[in-house]
Design a protein around this motif. Structure first.
Motif, PDB file in Angstrom:
ATOM      1  N   ASP A  76       0.852  -1.187   0.000  1.00 45.25           N
ATOM      2  CA  ASP A  76       0.000   0.000   0.000  1.00 45.25           C
ATOM      3  C   ASP A  76       0.886   1.234   0.000  1.00 45.25           C
ATOM      4  O   ASP A  76       1.699   1.426   0.916  1.00 45.25           O
ATOM      5  N   GLY A  79      -1.061   7.325   1.754  1.00 43.36           N
ATOM      6  CA  GLY A  79      -1.955   8.306   1.151  1.00 43.36           C
ATOM      7  C   GLY A  79      -1.660   9.728   1.573  1.00 43.36           C
ATOM      8  O   GLY A  79      -0.566  10.055   2.050  1.00 43.36           O
ATOM      9  N   ASN A  99      -5.737   6.505   3.242  1.00 45.68           N
ATOM     10  CA  ASN A  99      -5.051   5.946   2.093  1.00 45.68           C
ATOM     11  C   ASN A  99      -5.535   6.536   0.779  1.00 45.68           C
ATOM     12  O   ASN A  99      -6.497   7.304   0.734  1.00 45.68           O
ATOM     13  N   ARG A 100      -4.876   6.134  -0.297  1.00 49.54           N
ATOM     14  CA  ARG A 100      -5.157   6.710  -1.608  1.00 49.54           C
ATOM     15  C   ARG A 100      -6.563   6.384  -2.093  1.00 49.54           C
ATOM     16  O   ARG A 100      -7.143   7.124  -2.884  1.00 49.54           O
ATOM     17  N   ASN A 101      -7.121   5.276  -1.611  1.00 47.77           N
ATOM     18  CA  ASN A 101      -8.495   4.925  -1.976  1.00 47.77           C
ATOM     19  C   ASN A 101      -9.508   5.572  -1.040  1.00 47.77           C
ATOM     20  O   ASN A 101     -10.691   5.225  -1.050  1.00 47.77           O
ATOM     21  N   SER A 103      -9.845   5.228   2.110  1.00 47.37           N
ATOM     22  CA  SER A 103     -10.175   4.475   3.319  1.00 47.37           C
ATOM     23  C   SER A 103      -9.205   4.878   4.429  1.00 47.37           C
ATOM     24  O   SER A 103      -8.087   5.331   4.168  1.00 47.37           O
TER      25      SER A 103
END
Length: 198
Positions: A76, A79, A99-101, A103
């Motif tokens: 991962d 982010g 994080n980048r998504n 979450s």
């Protein structure tokens, strides 16, 4: 620190600190809130919030800065935000990040090697404050912003134990007594106070 200059001033660490801890070997871990670092991906730079690890003499550890974490073979990339960190019962570092998504995930990082150990994916569906630990490594977490929200408890492997208590207010850190009997909840809104749940 009794050096002639501010500690680690030559490292030019990013501003906006949002997590700082001393691990079991005496190293200092630091992360800023926002994305103040970057990494080259596919010909373009992606911004991120890296984790910096400093030796007691102010030099960086061999694995610093940390820009990605691998757990169970999955990497991962960190982010844009770090929300908090704490040291667990073994001196390892546990950090909460956005994080980048988008979450909000929690990682345990080996303090000797910088390698990922465990990951808890988006447990509260929102920003998570710095977690607390008892002497057995059980963990408690809370949303940064919570109104009648649960304080959740997990074991050392990040497996859910259940709801430990319910709390209100903005919280940046939470602590767990070594015997696991008391949770200390710090709110910095309304009547700024520490609440003990027994």
């Amino acid at each position: 620190w009794d050096g002639p200059t501010p500690f680690a001033v030559e490292q030019d660490l990013p501003l906006g600190g949002h997590g700082i801890e001393v691990d079991g070997a005496g190293k200092i871990w630091y992360a800023s809130f926002g994305a103040r670092d970057s990494i080259l991906i596919g010909g373009s730079y992606e911004s991120l919030s890296a984790i910096y690890v400093l030796n007691p003499d102010g030099t960086q550890a061999p694995f610093s800065p940390i820009r990605s974490i691998i757990v169970d073979g999955v990497e991962d990339l960190l982010g844009p935000e770090t929300r908090g960190m704490n040291v667990d019962n073994n001196g390892d570092i546990v950090v909460t990040v956005k994080n980048r998504n988008l979450s909000f995930d929690i990682y345990r990082i080996n303090h000797l090697t910088g390698e990922g150990m465990h990951k808890l994916a988006n447990p509260l569906n929102s920003a998570t404050c710095a977690p607390g630990f008892d002497a057995d490594g059980n963990m408690v977490i809370f949303n940064v912003v919570g109104s009648s929200q649960p304080i959740m408890q997990y074991d050392y492997e990040f497996e859910e134990i259940g709801v430990a208590a319910t709390a209100n207010g903005l919280c940046r850190t939470i602590e767990f007594s070594p015997d696991g009997n008391d949770i200390y909840f710090m709110s910095f809104t309304g009547p700024m106070q520490m609440t003990r749940f027994h």
